[in-house]
Write an enzyme that holds these catalytic residues in place. Structure first.
Site, mmCIF file in Angstrom:
data_model
loop_
_atom_site.group_PDB
_atom_site.id
_atom_site.type_symbol
_atom_site.label_atom_id
_atom_site.label_comp_id
_atom_site.label_asym_id
_atom_site.label_seq_id
_atom_site.Cartn_x
_atom_site.Cartn_y
_atom_site.Cartn_z
ATOM 1 N N TYR A 51 111.970 89.073 87.627
ATOM 2 C CA TYR A 51 111.759 89.800 86.160
ATOM 3 C C TYR A 51 110.980 88.691 85.395
ATOM 4 C CZ TYR A 51 114.150 93.985 85.922
ATOM 5 O OH TYR A 51 114.135 95.389 86.061
ATOM 6 N N LYS B 129 120.939 88.361 98.483
ATOM 7 C CA LYS B 129 120.304 88.874 99.655
ATOM 8 C C LYS B 129 120.118 87.214 100.493
ATOM 9 C CE LYS B 129 118.757 91.975 101.764
ATOM 10 N NZ LYS B 129 119.354 92.682 102.941
ATOM 11 N N ASP C 40 123.181 94.731 100.173
ATOM 12 C CA ASP C 40 123.046 95.916 100.602
ATOM 13 C C ASP C 40 124.345 96.501 101.193
ATOM 14 O OD1 ASP C 40 122.569 93.856 102.367
ATOM 15 O OD2 ASP C 40 121.866 95.231 104.079
ATOM 16 N N ASP D 67 119.866 94.558 88.324
ATOM 17 C CA ASP D 67 119.154 96.065 88.010
ATOM 18 C C ASP D 67 119.531 97.045 88.704
ATOM 19 O OD1 ASP D 67 117.294 97.307 86.267
ATOM 20 O OD2 ASP D 67 115.528 96.852 87.644
#
Ligand code: NAP
Length: 407
Positions: free
Chosen positions: A153, A220, A274, A298
């Site tokens: 971002y 992640k 995930d 987000d």
């Protein structure tokens, strides 16, 4: 800017000091902004009045951003607005149009970066009666802390074929030996120790103050070891170094406590992003406070909102050290502008969050109670009415009146 003026919220020894008649800047917002702001202001004033009579009252002060600001000042985000929010410390905003065109950044991102509002905080809790795709939506009760100032971002990216993209491709080849296709656009994803530590610190402090059982670091790190993986590592570090006596890890939980969290401790755990999307759907009751980098946050915040009935009712805030901007989490829905039609619930519940932040908890509780009853009575705006059997559709202003009636 001193407390002597009696209208400015300020911090003393890390604690917020709130006058009885604070000035709170508001940005009405674009599109449906004026409709939902009118409704929210009506509810917030009524809640403060019903909780505190004439002992406390918010003095609203309009500040400009978005289209209204551009039309009046030729600036999408005037300096006066930033200065007012810096001065008064606590503010609230409706949705803002993101100007389309190269070189113009999102006003929302601009506000977060200019004011260093480093945490986007989204509580997600089910309200009985709201249509939900979940079998047991009442198991969802989480507060998400999303890092606001780093990660992709930051907008550090360069077009395919541009001089900077080419230089970065060449640098990577020269320094690291790896090849990037020459026709690639290139972006940079910075995640810092400083940015991670302050976000995770805020999430742990929140968990401790609000009696939450766990803080989950969502990352992640299996793929992006030095950004997302580092977020995980730095998150555990801050828990250990600054809250060592009051937090435990999952290893200790199982080795020493048989999997049962001791009552005086907050469990710090981590999940890969995930897998975490599965967890929030399949085992939501096991998660309380979530802390994560920007892009994960987000996606996760909108997915969680959808699980409990959608964005029309999701509150949010952008919070820094001693400064906070509460906001509607949806956009400007321009096709409904001026129709007094849409759901003002997101801005109203963000206002309730703001009252909690100010310590005016009774007023916040009145709002949540009024809204829950309005929903239970099935007197709701179009977005909910179309999904609820036997509902009566009310206007945006009508929903506000219903909440006030039920407080
Ligand atoms: P949007 O304005 O959120 O609207 C998309 C759809 O969501 C609407 O058509 C409506 O669905 C539903 N919706 C949104 N707010 C609602 C409410 N209060 N009550 C009931 N339904 C609501 O998203 P968008 O069309 O993608 O974006 C429009 C503009 O808003 C863009 O300029 C975007 O950049 C900006 N934006 C601003 C913010 C912000 O300021 N925080 C956030 C997101 C987007 P139905 O059509 O099904 O009725």
């Amino acid at each position: 800017m001193t407390e002597a003026s009696g209208v400015i919220v300020y911090t003393e020894d890390g604690n917020l000091v709130v006058p009885d008649f604070p000035v709170i800047p508001f940005i009405e917002g674009d599109g449906i902004g004026p409709d939902i702001w009118r409704a929210a202001r009506r509810v917030l004033d009524a809640a403060v009045s019903s909780a505190f009579g004439d002992q406390r009252k918010i003095q609203w002060m309009e500040v400009l951003a978005g289209e209204k600001a551009f039309n009046q000042t030729q600036s999408w985000l005037p300096n006066d607005t930033l200065e007012a929010i810096r001065t008064y410390r606590v503010a609230i905003k409706g949705p803002l149009t993101t100007p389309v065109g190269e070189g113009i950044r999102s006003i929302n991102v601009g506000l977060r970066q200019e004011l260093d509002l480093y945490a986007c905080v989204r509580p997600v809790k089910y309200i009985e009666g709201i249509p939900s795709p979940m079998i047991k939506p009442s198991d969802v009760d989480m507060v998400l802390f999303r890092e606001n100032t780093e990660d992709v971002y930051m907008g550090l990216e360069w077009k395919a074929g541009s001089a900077v993209a080419q230089k970065i491709i060449d640098l990577v080849k020269a320094e690291d030996g790896r090849s990037i296709r020459p026709d690639s656009g290139v972006g940079i994803k910075p995640i810092s120790r400083f940015g991670t530590r302050r976000l995770v610190r805020m999430a742990i402090e929140y968990a401790l103050v609000h009696g939450k059982r766990s803080v989950t670091l969502v990352h992640k790190g299996n793929i992006m070891k030095f950004t997302e993986g580092a977020f995980r590592g730095w998150g555990y570090d801050v828990a250990q170094e600054e809250f060592g006596g009051r937090t435990i890890t999952e290893d200790v939980l199982w080795d020493k406590h048989g999997g049962k969290i001791p009552p005086d401790k907050v469990l710090i755990k981590d999940r890969i992003a995930d897998a975490m999307f599965q967890q929030i759907l399949l085992r939501p009751s096991e998660y309380d406070v979530l802390a994560m980098p920007n892009l994960n946050g987000d996606y996760m915040s909108d997915a969680l909102s959808a699980m409990v009935g959608g964005l029309g009712l999701a509150p949010g805030a952008n919070i820094g050290d001693g400064i906070a901007l509460f906001e509607a989490t949806h956009g400007t829905a321009p096709k409904y502008a001026g129709q007094d039609k849409v759901n003002p619930g997101s801005l109203i519940l963000s206002g309730a969050m703001m009252l909690d932040y100010l310590g005016w908890k009774t007023a916040a509780a009145h709002i949540r109670k009024g809204l829950a009853k309005a929903v239970a009575n099935k007197r709701v705006t179009y977005d909910l009415a179309r999904q609820m059997e036997g509902a009566t559709e009310v206007k945006c202003s009508g929903f506000a009146e219903e909440i006030v009636r039920q407080m």
